[in-house]
Design an enzyme around this catalytic site. Sequence first.
Site, short mmCIF file in Angstrom:
data_model
loop_
_atom_site.label_atom_id
_atom_site.label_comp_id
_atom_site.label_asym_id
_atom_site.label_seq_id
_atom_site.Cartn_x
_atom_site.Cartn_y
_atom_site.Cartn_z
N HIS A 92 8.86 -10.46 5.74
CA HIS A 92 8.25 -10.56 4.10
C HIS A 92 9.67 -9.99 3.10
CE1 HIS A 92 7.90 -6.63 6.36
NE2 HIS A 92 8.00 -6.05 5.47
N HIS A 151 9.44 -7.64 0.24
CA HIS A 151 10.01 -7.19 -1.12
C HIS A 151 9.74 -7.47 -2.57
CE1 HIS A 151 8.60 -3.95 1.70
NE2 HIS A 151 9.64 -4.45 2.69
N ILE A 196 0.78 -1.45 0.08
CA ILE A 196 -0.06 0.55 -0.35
C ILE A 196 1.04 1.01 0.25
CG2 ILE A 196 -2.16 -0.74 1.25
CD1 ILE A 196 -1.23 0.18 3.73
#
Length: 142
Positions: free
Chosen positions: A101, A103, A32
Site C-alpha cells: 500500500h 501512503h 483510519i
Amino acid sequence: MDPYSIFSDIVAGRAPASRVYEDDDVLAFLDIRPMTPGHLLVVPKKPARDLAELDPVLGGKLFQVGQLLAAALRDSEVACDGVNFFLADGVTAGQEVFHVHLHVIPRTPGDGFGLRGRPRTPPRADLDYLAGSIRGALQRGR
C-alpha cells in the site's frame, strides 16, 4: 501467499472504508490512523505481500493514482502545501499490513509529521562501490 488482510476485506466490501478513488486495479481510501488530515492509502485490488510480489505495471499504477490524489488533496478542503508518498516494504521498513500500500500524506506547515534521520556523506569511493554492487544485482535479475 495468504491473501487475507484488512485491505483485502476493504477491497471486497467486507470491511468499511471511506473510499476516495476506485478503478479496476486499485482502491484509495482514508487511513483510519492518519498522520495528517486527508492521509490516504492506495492499494492494489490484487493482493501482493511485498514489492517482490507486486506486478511492476500495477506498482506504476499505484503511483499514478497517488499523483492524481495529490492534486485532489491540494484542491480539496485539505488544502495542503505538499504531499509525501511513503511505501514500507518489509517489517524493518515499518510495514504493518502485508498487502502492498502507498501512503499519500498531505503536508501543511507545522503539521508535526516528517522524516527523522541523520544523513551522512560517505566518501565517493564507498558510493561508487555500492553503486557497482547494485548494478550487478540488477544485471543478475534480468
